[in-house]
Design a protein around this motif. Structure first.
Motif, PDB file in Angstrom:
ATOM      1  N   ALA A 177       0.821  -1.219   0.000  1.00 16.94           N
ATOM      2  CA  ALA A 177       0.000   0.000   0.000  1.00 16.94           C
ATOM      3  C   ALA A 177       0.853   1.266   0.000  1.00 16.94           C
ATOM      4  CB  ALA A 177      -0.925  -0.005   1.208  1.00 16.94           C
ATOM      5  N   GLY A 178       2.170   1.099   0.092  1.00 20.71           N
ATOM      6  CA  GLY A 178       3.051   2.255   0.005  1.00 20.71           C
ATOM      7  C   GLY A 178       3.566   2.793   1.318  1.00 20.71           C
ATOM      8  N   MET A 179       3.302   2.110   2.433  1.00 22.63           N
ATOM      9  CA  MET A 179       3.806   2.600   3.706  1.00 22.63           C
ATOM     10  C   MET A 179       5.323   2.425   3.763  1.00 22.63           C
ATOM     11  SD  MET A 179       2.874   1.523   7.668  1.00 22.63           S
ATOM     12  CE  MET A 179       1.288   2.377   7.649  1.00 22.63           C
ATOM     13  N   PRO A 180       6.067   3.465   4.106  1.00 21.63           N
ATOM     14  CA  PRO A 180       7.526   3.336   4.226  1.00 21.63           C
ATOM     15  C   PRO A 180       7.890   2.312   5.300  1.00 21.63           C
ATOM     16  CG  PRO A 180       6.868   5.641   4.161  1.00 21.63           C
ATOM     17  CD  PRO A 180       5.608   4.842   4.322  1.00 21.63           C
ATOM     18  N   ARG A 181       8.961   1.575   5.050  1.00 19.79           N
ATOM     19  CA  ARG A 181       9.404   0.566   6.005  1.00 19.79           C
ATOM     20  C   ARG A 181       9.687   1.181   7.373  1.00 19.79           C
ATOM     21  NH1 ARG A 181      10.378  -1.775   1.209  1.00 19.79           N
ATOM     22  NH2 ARG A 181      10.842  -4.018   1.080  1.00 19.79           N
ATOM     23  N   GLU A 182      10.237   2.380   7.378  1.00 24.07           N
ATOM     24  CA  GLU A 182      10.561   3.040   8.643  1.00 24.07           C
ATOM     25  C   GLU A 182       9.299   3.287   9.472  1.00 24.07           C
ATOM     26  OE1 GLU A 182      13.578   3.916   5.529  1.00 24.07           O
ATOM     27  OE2 GLU A 182      11.386   4.039   5.655  1.00 24.07           O
ATOM     28  N   ASP A 183       8.243   3.759   8.816  1.00 23.82           N
ATOM     29  CA  ASP A 183       6.992   4.023   9.527  1.00 23.82           C
ATOM     30  C   ASP A 183       6.354   2.721  10.023  1.00 23.82           C
ATOM     31  OD1 ASP A 183       7.407   6.660   8.945  1.00 23.82           O
ATOM     32  OD2 ASP A 183       5.913   6.766   7.337  1.00 23.82           O
ATOM     33  N   LEU A 184       6.441   1.677   9.207  1.00 23.57           N
ATOM     34  CA  LEU A 184       5.862   0.394   9.605  1.00 23.57           C
ATOM     35  C   LEU A 184       6.614  -0.199  10.787  1.00 23.57           C
ATOM     36  CD1 LEU A 184       3.721  -1.708   9.026  1.00 23.57           C
ATOM     37  CD2 LEU A 184       5.245  -2.738   7.326  1.00 23.57           C
ATOM     38  N   ALA A 185       7.933  -0.022  10.795  1.00 28.66           N
ATOM     39  CA  ALA A 185       8.733  -0.519  11.923  1.00 28.66           C
ATOM     40  C   ALA A 185       8.326   0.176  13.215  1.00 28.66           C
ATOM     41  CB  ALA A 185      10.217  -0.307  11.646  1.00 28.66           C
ATOM     42  N   ARG A 196      18.629   6.417  14.507  1.00 24.54           N
ATOM     43  CA  ARG A 196      19.096   5.720  13.315  1.00 24.54           C
ATOM     44  C   ARG A 196      19.282   4.225  13.557  1.00 24.54           C
ATOM     45  NH1 ARG A 196      24.216   8.260  10.500  1.00 24.54           N
ATOM     46  NH2 ARG A 196      22.697   9.950  10.392  1.00 24.54           N
ATOM     47  N   GLN A 197      19.903   3.865  14.689  1.00 26.64           N
ATOM     48  CA  GLN A 197      20.177   2.448  14.929  1.00 26.64           C
ATOM     49  C   GLN A 197      18.887   1.662  15.173  1.00 26.64           C
ATOM     50  OE1 GLN A 197      21.074   4.972  16.783  1.00 26.64           O
ATOM     51  NE2 GLN A 197      21.171   4.525  18.998  1.00 26.64           N
ATOM     52  N   HIS A 198      17.895   2.308  15.820  1.00 29.54           N
ATOM     53  CA  HIS A 198      16.627   1.628  16.055  1.00 29.54           C
ATOM     54  C   HIS A 198      15.870   1.420  14.743  1.00 29.54           C
ATOM     55  CE1 HIS A 198      16.544   3.199  20.485  1.00 29.54           C
ATOM     56  NE2 HIS A 198      17.383   2.193  20.306  1.00 29.54           N
ATOM     57  N   ILE A 199      15.857   2.444  13.904  1.00 28.51           N
ATOM     58  CA  ILE A 199      15.184   2.331  12.613  1.00 28.51           C
ATOM     59  C   ILE A 199      15.858   1.273  11.749  1.00 28.51           C
ATOM     60  CG2 ILE A 199      14.786   3.517  10.417  1.00 28.51           C
ATOM     61  CD1 ILE A 199      12.756   4.256  12.505  1.00 28.51           C
ATOM     62  N   ARG A 200      17.192   1.237  11.781  1.00 26.31           N
ATOM     63  CA  ARG A 200      17.918   0.254  10.970  1.00 26.31           C
ATOM     64  C   ARG A 200      17.536  -1.170  11.378  1.00 26.31           C
ATOM     65  NH1 ARG A 200      22.538   2.217  11.665  1.00 26.31           N
ATOM     66  NH2 ARG A 200      23.216   0.893  13.403  1.00 26.31           N
ATOM     67  N   ARG A 201      17.500  -1.412  12.690  1.00 24.28           N
ATOM     68  CA  ARG A 201      17.120  -2.754  13.157  1.00 24.28           C
ATOM     69  C   ARG A 201      15.656  -3.052  12.836  1.00 24.28           C
ATOM     70  NH1 ARG A 201      20.626  -1.545  17.688  1.00 24.28           N
ATOM     71  NH2 ARG A 201      18.860  -0.730  18.879  1.00 24.28           N
ATOM     72  N   GLY A 202      14.792  -2.049  12.996  1.00 29.53           N
ATOM     73  CA  GLY A 202      13.377  -2.262  12.709  1.00 29.53           C
ATOM     74  C   GLY A 202      13.117  -2.572  11.248  1.00 29.53           C
ATOM     75  N   VAL A 203      13.773  -1.822  10.361  1.00 30.92           N
ATOM     76  CA  VAL A 203      13.611  -2.067   8.921  1.00 30.92           C
ATOM     77  C   VAL A 203      14.145  -3.451   8.559  1.00 30.92           C
ATOM     78  CG1 VAL A 203      14.422  -1.345   6.637  1.00 30.92           C
ATOM     79  CG2 VAL A 203      13.581   0.363   8.261  1.00 30.92           C
ATOM     80  N   ALA A 204      15.239  -3.857   9.202  1.00 28.40           N
ATOM     81  CA  ALA A 204      15.776  -5.202   8.948  1.00 28.40           C
ATOM     82  C   ALA A 204      14.750  -6.268   9.327  1.00 28.40           C
ATOM     83  CB  ALA A 204      17.077  -5.409   9.724  1.00 28.40           C
ATOM     84  N   GLU A 205      13.997  -6.044  10.411  1.00 30.79           N
ATOM     85  CA  GLU A 205      12.961  -6.987  10.809  1.00 30.79           C
ATOM     86  C   GLU A 205      11.811  -7.009   9.805  1.00 30.79           C
ATOM     87  OE1 GLU A 205      12.723  -9.250  13.469  1.00 30.79           O
ATOM     88  OE2 GLU A 205      14.876  -8.819  13.380  1.00 30.79           O
ATOM     89  N   ILE A 206      11.456  -5.841   9.286  1.00 29.81           N
ATOM     90  CA  ILE A 206      10.420  -5.775   8.257  1.00 29.81           C
ATOM     91  C   ILE A 206      10.862  -6.550   7.020  1.00 29.81           C
ATOM     92  CG2 ILE A 206       9.160  -4.251   6.693  1.00 29.81           C
ATOM     93  CD1 ILE A 206       8.239  -4.088   9.610  1.00 29.81           C
ATOM     94  N   ASP A 207      12.105  -6.336   6.583  1.00 29.48           N
ATOM     95  CA  ASP A 207      12.623  -7.039   5.406  1.00 29.48           C
ATOM     96  C   ASP A 207      12.680  -8.548   5.645  1.00 29.48           C
ATOM     97  OD1 ASP A 207      12.905  -4.707   3.972  1.00 29.48           O
ATOM     98  OD2 ASP A 207      14.995  -4.402   4.528  1.00 29.48           O
ATOM     99  N   LYS A 208      13.049  -8.940   6.859  1.00 29.30           N
ATOM    100  CA  LYS A 208      13.070 -10.369   7.180  1.00 29.30           C
ATOM    101  C   LYS A 208      11.667 -10.970   7.050  1.00 29.30           C
ATOM    102  CE  LYS A 208      15.525 -11.991  10.595  1.00 29.30           C
ATOM    103  NZ  LYS A 208      16.320 -13.063   9.908  1.00 29.30           N
TER     104      LYS A 208
END
Length: 449
Positions: A177-185, A196-208
């Motif tokens: 639907a277009g939600m940015p990975r950062e916002d979803l995390a 930055r470090q929290h967003i990086r880990r959160g986005v990695a979880e979304i990608d996983k």
């Protein structure tokens, strides 16, 4: 009798007009006060798109009915049955019996529940007449409603509320639907903050999560749709670790990464424990442990090798023209057991009856049993080898660590003797004890040699 949509909208609007109570919810990046009403439990509709049961509805044998007319009485009965079987339902029902409804639900202006679907089913089973809900504005769109559902349920007690596959479906839906990975995390609590470090880990979880869903979809496709999404819910650890192994190899050797992933997932399908599947981390496990487990049976070996042919010895002498060695050198260096073929065979067999013949005369039951036993034996053999290796190397490792500590003690001695009061006698005493243990270790080493 179930009210029509028009009657339901009119009933809700009349109650909203008379409401004197409000409920604050997160809405459009702020807080919004919703009017609170009390309405019959039979005047609200269970949400067929609730992310708590998306995997169950997709996997249900009557999913066509749920897709075609989800608000029809028959479809609502299916949804109610699904919700009554979700984990924690009985505990929720017991709590409602003892304490009543403590948390409000949320409905659209047309009476479709955003959350509290399970609570409404429990209230119906308890023969309660009413449920208290906040009512969304009629202009609320699907994207806003989905975000509200996530904020009310997923971010609060996510692990208690949603299964693995329901979480993965929600993530995939929001990304599509277009939600940015950062916002979803942030929304799902996978990033603690926007650091930055929290967003990086959160986005990695979304990608996983997106990768694991892709793994699952590929296996479902191999099975011709026979494997339901819900099959994978108890196997979160195995799927997560299969993905970890896949990612660790993907950049250096994508073919090996796929073999490891396919072998592990095939093991999941036939019932190998995830602890045993941990051993399949590289092709070394395939070559040194898995293949030898299949050497004794050409039928099962052919079924999972990708050739489909049972090896047989040729009768009589063959002509030796001296070129055999060259032909062998030209052959690709392939593994005897093909993990992708193994996965394909067990996935294609999933929906069949136990006694159905699937490959080389093997029944599904015998195929699954043989593969499970052989993969388990391979894993246990490797685990034993690791234990033996640790036993072999532990004495050397401990002596090496002791040497490093003595070096550190010597450096510390230089600093310690700078001041008065250092107990040299105590140090000599401890050194004598060390030498005594070294003598014992030396004698033991000579005796074992």
């Amino acid at each position: 009798m179930t009210p029509t949509e028009e009657a339901r909208i009119a009933e809700i609007q009349a109650k909203v007009d008379d409401s004197e109570e409000s409920y604050s919810v997160p809405w459009q990046n702020s807080r919004h006060l919703l009017p609170v009403i009390t309405i019959s439990v039979d005047s609200v509709l269970l949400n067929p798109r609730s992310h708590r049961i998306r995997a169950q509805t997709e996997s249900h044998e009557r999913r066509d009915l749920l897709e075609q007319d989800p608000f029809a009485p028959a479809a609502q009965d299916v949804i109610e049955a699904i919700l009554a079987e979700t984990p924690g339902f009985q505990a929720l029902k017991d709590n409602l019996r003892e304490s009543g409804q403590l948390e409000l639900g949320i409905v659209t202006h047309a009476g479709v529940l955003v959350n509290a679907n399970t609570r409404v089913v429990a209230l119906r089973q308890l023969r309660e007449d009413y449920v208290r809900v906040g009512v969304l504005p009629s202009a609320a769109n699907e994207e806003e409603i989905t975000e509200l559902e996530a904020r009310l349920q997923m971010a609060r007690e996510y692990k208690q509320e949603y299964t693995l596959t329901n979480e993965l479906l929600f993530i995939n839906e929001q990304i599509d639907a277009g939600m940015p990975r950062e916002d979803l995390a942030i929304l799902l609590g996978k990033a603690q903050s926007r650091k930055r470090q929290h967003i990086r880990r959160g986005v990695a979880e979304i990608d996983k999560g997106l990768r694991i869903l892709q793994h699952i979809r590929e296996v479902q496709e191999l099975s011709g749709g026979a494997i339901p999404l819900t099959f994978f819910d108890p196997h979160e650890s195995a799927l997560t670790e299969a993905d970890n192994a896949f990612i660790s190899l993907r950049d250096q050797d994508p073919d090996q990464a796929k073999r490891v992933r396919d072998g592990r997932i095939a093991g999941v399908l036939v019932g190998v424990t995830y602890r045993n599947l941990r051993n399949w981390d590289t092709d070394e496990f395939l070559k040194d442990y898995v293949e030898q487990q299949f050497d004794d049976d050409p039928i099962i070996s052919a079924a999972v090798s990708g050739t489909g042919e049972i090896a047989s010895e040729q009768e009589g002498p063959t002509q030796d023209d001296g070129l055999d060695i060259l032909e062998e050198l030209d052959q690709p260096d392939e593994h005897g057991i093909n993990p992708s073929q193994l996965l394909t065979v067990v996935a294609e067999s999933y929906g069949l009856e136990a006694e159905t013949a699937v490959a080389n005369g093997l029944t599904k039951q015998s195929l699954y049993g043989e593969v499970q036993e052989r993969l388990t034996d391979a894993a246990e053999e490797r685990a034993q080898d690791k234990r033996d290796e640790r036993r072999q190397t532990t004495p050397i490792k401990l002596v090496r660590e002791a040497r490093q500590k003595i070096i550190r003690a010597r450096e510390a001695l230089k600093r310690s003797t700078l001041g008065a009061g250092f107990e040299h006698g105590n140090l000599r005493y401890e050194m004598r004890r060390v030498r005594k243990e070294l003598d014992k270790l030396s004698k033991a080493n000579k005796a074992d040699a």
